[in-house]
Enzyme design. Structure first.
Site, PDB file in Angstrom:
ATOM      1  N   ARG A 229       0.875  -1.256  -0.087  1.00 39.12           N
ATOM      2  CA  ARG A 229      -0.022   0.035   0.000  1.00 39.12           C
ATOM      3  C   ARG A 229       0.745   1.276   0.075  1.00 39.12           C
ATOM      4  O   ARG A 229       0.668   2.320   0.625  1.00 39.12           O
ATOM      5  CB  ARG A 229      -1.123   0.095   1.144  1.00 39.12           C
TER       6      ARG A 229
ATOM      7  N   SER B  51     -12.039  -1.366   2.486  1.00 41.63           N
ATOM      8  CA  SER B  51     -11.141  -1.951   3.890  1.00 41.63           C
ATOM      9  C   SER B  51     -10.760  -0.507   4.376  1.00 41.63           C
ATOM     10  O   SER B  51      -9.829   0.189   3.653  1.00 41.63           O
ATOM     11  CB  SER B  51      -9.894  -2.736   3.371  1.00 41.63           C
TER      12      SER B  51
ATOM     13  N   GLU C   8      -6.284   2.953   6.011  1.00 40.70           N
ATOM     14  CA  GLU C   8      -5.964   2.678   4.543  1.00 40.70           C
ATOM     15  C   GLU C   8      -6.720   3.965   3.727  1.00 40.70           C
ATOM     16  O   GLU C   8      -6.032   4.253   2.728  1.00 40.70           O
ATOM     17  CB  GLU C   8      -6.212   1.491   4.194  1.00 40.70           C
TER      18      GLU C   8
END
Length: 309
Positions: free
Chosen positions: A182, A232, A302
């Protein structure tokens, strides 16, 4: 430079014979362009038509100190209830796709679903894992999006970006993009993704489509797609799964206003109706605190927050 002066400066870029270079909206509700369906208004929403127009607008905003944010499909973003005082660049008009042999090049605003569809029609394999991820190619490269064991860094061979500091376009190799979990160089430097080229491989179109459909079906079965969300909420902690930690802390169904920890998948916060950004942020804080107390694991968000809290 004021927002009004910035808008006027956009008109200095000559129009093409085929189409306008920018589509502009004033006092634009960010709830329309975020998958959470949450957020106040941006002073100005600007949809660039192509990479040249986007680079010109970015350069103008950067040099003249105009506040801006960038949205693709708004699928990993929570926008403030107070909106955004500045310009929201929305890239979804930059959605061209070209295929040359086993290489697919897409504009930063092309949806990942469209990337997968174009690849499968050409008998190209490598991006099946992304089917169902609701973001754009630019956003996916920025955060090195992934699922089911695959990630963009596996297939991106070159990315065209605009270097705001140098005022010019660059072409970066895979190694130069500093991909990690990420993470990418676009989080480190003032580089803005304009387009990306994927190195794929030949495959059987029917087998590719079958795999894509399988991933999509898995998402439908396991994820709360019936409600607005940003996917998410937390990154996967090393050695753990965020959703499992949240579930084990007894947080499924925890509610703050219209924001709820999904009973279907605890890694998601869903907007069950009328949720505000403050509801979501408060719920995130409660989750992080509870999980830390229950397991000793510090969760890291995130999703991206834009605007003033």
């Amino acid at each position: 430079m004021s927002i009004e002066a910035f808008e006027k400066a956009l008109c200095d870029l000559p129009q093409t014979a085929e189409k306008r270079r920018f589509f502009i909206r004033h006092d634009f509700p960010l709830s329309r362009v975020t998958s959470f369906r949450i957020g106040g208004n941006a002073d100005l929403a600007v949809y660039p038509a192509d990479a040249e127009a986007f680079a010109y607008a970015l350069d103008t905003a950067w040099r003249e100190n105009v506040a801006y944010t960038i949205l693709g499909n708004g699928s990993n973003t929570l926008a403030s209830d107070k909106g955004f005082r500045g310009v929201a660049f929305i890239t979804t008009d930059m959605r061209g796709v070209k295929i040359d042999g086993t290489r697919l090049t897409g504009g930063c605003g092309v949806l990942l679903g469209s990337v997968g569809t174009n690849a499968s029609h050409a008998g190209l394999s490598g991006v099946e894992f992304a089917n169902g991820i609701p973001g754009t190619l630019g956003g996916a490269v920025y955060m090195n999006a992934g699922a089911y064991g695959g990630q963009l860094s596996d297939v991106v061979c070159e990315t065209e970006c605009y270097d705001l500091d140098a005022g010019k376009a660059l072409h970066l190799t895979n190694a130069e993009q500093h991909f990690g979990y990420r993470h990418s160089v676009f989080m480190e430097k003032n580089y803005i993704v304009l387009s990306a080229t994927l190195q794929l491989k030949k495959g059987d179109p029917d087998a590719i489509r079958a795999e894509m459909n399988d991933y999509l079906q898995r998402r439908r079965e396991k994820q709360p797609l019936e409600y607005p969300s940003a996917g998410s909420v937390f990154k996967r902690p090393e050695g753990y799964f965020a959703g499992k930690l949240i579930e084990d802390a007894g947080l499924k169904g925890l509610r703050v206003g219209g924001a709820v920890v999904s009973p279907k998948h605890a890694g998601f916060i869903v907007n069950t109706g009328g949720a505000t950004a403050n509801d979501v942020l408060t719920l995130i804080d409660k989750i992080k605190e509870s999980v830390l107390q229950a397991s000793g694991v510090a969760l890291e968000c995130e999703i991206r927050f834009i605007g003033e809290r």
